[in-house]
Design a protein around this motif. Structure first.
Motif, short mmCIF file in Angstrom:
data_model
loop_
_atom_site.label_atom_id
_atom_site.label_comp_id
_atom_site.label_asym_id
_atom_site.label_seq_id
_atom_site.Cartn_x
_atom_site.Cartn_y
_atom_site.Cartn_z
N GLN A 141 0.81 -1.30 0.12
CA GLN A 141 -0.11 0.01 0.23
C GLN A 141 0.87 1.33 0.13
O GLN A 141 0.76 2.12 0.98
N LEU A 142 1.66 1.39 -0.93
CA LEU A 142 2.57 2.53 -1.30
C LEU A 142 2.06 3.63 -1.94
O LEU A 142 1.68 3.38 -3.01
N LYS A 143 2.21 5.01 -1.30
CA LYS A 143 2.13 6.02 -2.34
C LYS A 143 3.25 7.09 -2.13
O LYS A 143 3.25 7.70 -2.92
N SER A 144 3.95 7.05 -1.04
CA SER A 144 4.84 7.81 -0.89
C SER A 144 6.22 7.35 -0.32
O SER A 144 6.28 6.15 0.04
N PHE A 145 7.36 8.27 -0.26
CA PHE A 145 8.41 7.90 0.36
C PHE A 145 8.32 7.43 1.99
O PHE A 145 8.92 6.65 2.46
N THR A 146 7.40 8.36 2.51
CA THR A 146 7.10 8.11 4.20
C THR A 146 6.54 6.72 4.21
O THR A 146 6.70 5.80 5.00
N ASP A 147 5.68 6.01 3.16
CA ASP A 147 4.91 4.81 3.19
C ASP A 147 6.15 3.88 2.97
O ASP A 147 6.13 2.81 3.66
N ASP A 160 26.40 6.76 -1.55
CA ASP A 160 27.28 7.61 -0.77
C ASP A 160 26.99 9.01 -1.03
O ASP A 160 27.59 9.62 -0.01
N ARG A 161 26.49 9.49 -1.93
CA ARG A 161 25.88 10.97 -2.05
C ARG A 161 25.33 11.46 -0.86
O ARG A 161 24.42 10.70 -0.59
N PRO A 162 25.55 12.65 -0.53
CA PRO A 162 24.35 13.54 0.52
C PRO A 162 22.87 13.42 0.02
O PRO A 162 22.31 13.62 0.45
N ASP A 163 22.96 13.83 -1.30
CA ASP A 163 21.61 13.85 -1.87
C ASP A 163 21.12 12.51 -2.36
O ASP A 163 20.19 12.39 -3.08
N GLY A 164 21.71 11.44 -1.91
CA GLY A 164 21.13 10.09 -2.19
C GLY A 164 20.87 9.46 -1.04
O GLY A 164 20.08 10.06 -0.18
N TYR A 165 21.26 8.09 -1.13
CA TYR A 165 20.69 7.13 0.21
C TYR A 165 20.96 7.65 1.40
O TYR A 165 20.15 7.73 2.46
N PRO A 166 22.27 8.15 1.80
CA PRO A 166 22.56 8.75 3.07
C PRO A 166 21.51 9.92 3.62
O PRO A 166 21.33 9.90 4.78
N GLY A 167 21.14 10.41 2.66
CA GLY A 167 20.09 11.63 3.01
C GLY A 167 18.65 11.02 3.16
O GLY A 167 17.91 11.67 4.19
N LEU A 168 18.34 10.22 2.25
CA LEU A 168 17.02 9.37 2.55
C LEU A 168 16.91 8.64 4.24
O LEU A 168 15.86 8.68 4.66
N GLU A 169 17.91 8.04 4.43
CA GLU A 169 18.23 7.48 5.74
C GLU A 169 17.99 8.64 6.76
O GLU A 169 17.28 8.54 7.93
N LYS A 170 18.32 9.63 6.56
CA LYS A 170 18.51 10.78 7.53
C LYS A 170 16.96 11.28 7.73
O LYS A 170 16.24 11.52 8.89
N VAL A 171 16.54 11.95 6.58
CA VAL A 171 15.24 12.42 6.71
C VAL A 171 14.14 11.67 6.63
O VAL A 171 13.16 11.94 7.40
N TYR A 172 14.06 10.28 5.85
CA TYR A 172 12.94 9.53 5.99
C TYR A 172 12.92 8.31 6.91
O TYR A 172 12.09 7.53 7.02
N LYS A 173 14.26 8.19 7.39
CA LYS A 173 14.43 7.10 8.38
C LYS A 173 14.43 5.77 7.58
O LYS A 173 14.04 4.61 8.32
N MET A 174 14.72 5.79 6.53
CA MET A 174 14.80 4.45 5.52
C MET A 174 16.02 3.61 5.92
O MET A 174 17.06 4.23 6.10
N ALA A 175 15.68 2.51 6.13
CA ALA A 175 16.71 1.25 6.33
C ALA A 175 16.40 0.10 5.73
O ALA A 175 15.81 -0.95 6.22
N ASP A 191 7.32 13.05 -0.50
CA ASP A 191 6.51 13.76 0.27
C ASP A 191 7.14 14.98 1.20
O ASP A 191 6.33 15.91 1.75
N GLN A 192 8.39 14.83 1.36
CA GLN A 192 8.94 15.75 2.20
C GLN A 192 10.09 16.50 1.29
O GLN A 192 10.94 17.15 1.77
N SER A 193 9.82 16.36 -0.13
CA SER A 193 10.71 17.27 -0.90
C SER A 193 12.06 16.98 -0.54
O SER A 193 12.78 17.99 -0.60
N PHE A 194 12.49 15.72 -0.49
CA PHE A 194 14.00 15.45 -0.07
C PHE A 194 14.85 15.87 -1.37
O PHE A 194 15.98 16.63 -1.11
N PHE A 195 14.65 15.33 -2.55
CA PHE A 195 15.48 15.44 -3.72
C PHE A 195 15.41 17.03 -3.97
O PHE A 195 14.32 17.57 -4.34
N PRO A 196 16.44 17.74 -4.34
CA PRO A 196 16.53 18.87 -5.01
C PRO A 196 16.21 19.08 -6.27
O PRO A 196 16.13 18.02 -7.01
N PRO A 197 15.98 20.46 -6.99
CA PRO A 197 15.91 20.16 -8.48
C PRO A 197 17.13 20.00 -9.04
O PRO A 197 18.21 20.26 -8.70
#
Length: 296
Positions: A144-150, A168-183, A227-233
């Motif tokens: 039941q996925l719609k968003s990064f939070t889901d 390894d990029r800060p605008d990649g997986y490390p940032g997703l771990e930090k902002v969305y708590k993805m693991a 949904d938290q607009s993590f990725f920049p333009p």
């Protein structure tokens, strides 16, 4: 006899001077364009090379498929290449590790930061190729996925297929771990070209993708909402050394012919012609420029 010999020596000397002069001129009038190691960047680099060769007397050496972002960036700083296609979000977030903003703010910040390294980012191509996360419809339905939070809530049950540098990029997986708590249960590093195959054969459950990837539509994948607009333009355009623009001012005018000539939809179509139809990047780039009247 002496006069004849002197005449021959003189002619040989003059020819040597002319040949040296021509050789120096030829070398002086050659510039080198690079690219990263994925379809879109190679297509854009060919467009830059074609329009420069069509609109100026400069010769272009094409050093394409160099590697990831950091490889192309270092090559530019070292003057191994004089320009390559780049993206505003990558410049600000990855190279300078600064905060991004709106598309306009990120573009201006990129320009300001690049001045320190005597680099120029002008004439954006007209499209934003942002990172995103893609999954198959079965995965969406199952969790039941719609968003990064889901996705973050069930990430410990899933495998992420990731480009090597995205890990390894800060605008990649490390940032997703930090902002969305993805693991994720596991993160598999891989080249961009095999990520979709890995998703289709269920070797991975989620992949990082570019919004302009032609294979998103081809494989009927679902793009989840950031949904938290993590990725920049990530607005694309030529990244060029200032010294080469100063030396050859005609370059700016030539590259200006590419300004705002692409959008997300036709960039996705061009990528699909290579990734799905098997056409060569150089042909796809050249045909587009010719069809749009950018080159003759």
């Amino acid at each position: 006899m002496k006069i004849k010999n002197l005449l021959i020596v003189s002619i040989v000397g003059i020819l040597a001077i002319i040949m040296n002069g021509c050789s120096s001129k030829s070398k002086q009038e050659t510039i080198t364009i690079g690219s990263k190691n994925f379809t879109e960047n190679i297509i854009l680099a060919h467009m830059m090379a074609d329009v420069i060769e069509n609109q100026t007397d400069l010769k272009v050496e094409r050093k394409f498929n160099l590697g990831g972002s950091n490889v192309a960036w270092k090559a530019l700083l070292n003057n191994d290449i004089q320009m390559y296609p780049e993206y505003t979000g990558t410049i600000v977030s990855n190279y300078y590790q600064e905060m991004t903003g709106t598309a306009e703010e990120t573009l201006q910040k990129a320009k300001d930061l690049l001045k320190n390294d005597k680099l120029v980012f002008d004439n954006p191509f007209g499209f934003n190729n942002t990172y995103t996360l893609a999954v198959k419809k079965e995965t969406v339905d199952k969790y039941q996925l719609k968003s990064f939070t889901d996705l973050a809530k069930v990430s410990n049950q899933l495998i992420l297929g990731s480009e090597f540098e995205f890990k390894d990029r800060p605008d990649g997986y490390p940032g997703l771990e930090k902002v969305y708590k993805m693991a994720f249960k596991y993160v598999k590093g891989m080249d961009h070209g095999i990520m979709y195959r890995s998703l289709n054969d269920n070797s991975v459950d989620v992949i990082d993708a570019f919004s302009t990837d032609g294979q998103i539509k081809l494989n009927n994948l679902i793009i989840l909402e950031d949904d938290q607009s993590f990725f920049p333009p990530y607005n694309a355009g030529p990244l060029v050394r200032q010294d080469i623009l100063t030396k050859y001012p005609q370059l700016a005018e030539a590259l200006n012919r590419l300004r705002d000539k692409l959008d997300e939809r036709n960039m996705q179509e061009l990528n699909a012609k290579v990734d799905s139809e098997g056409l060569k990047e150089q042909k796809v780039a050249h045909d587009f420029l010719r069809d749009k009247g950018i080159i003759k």
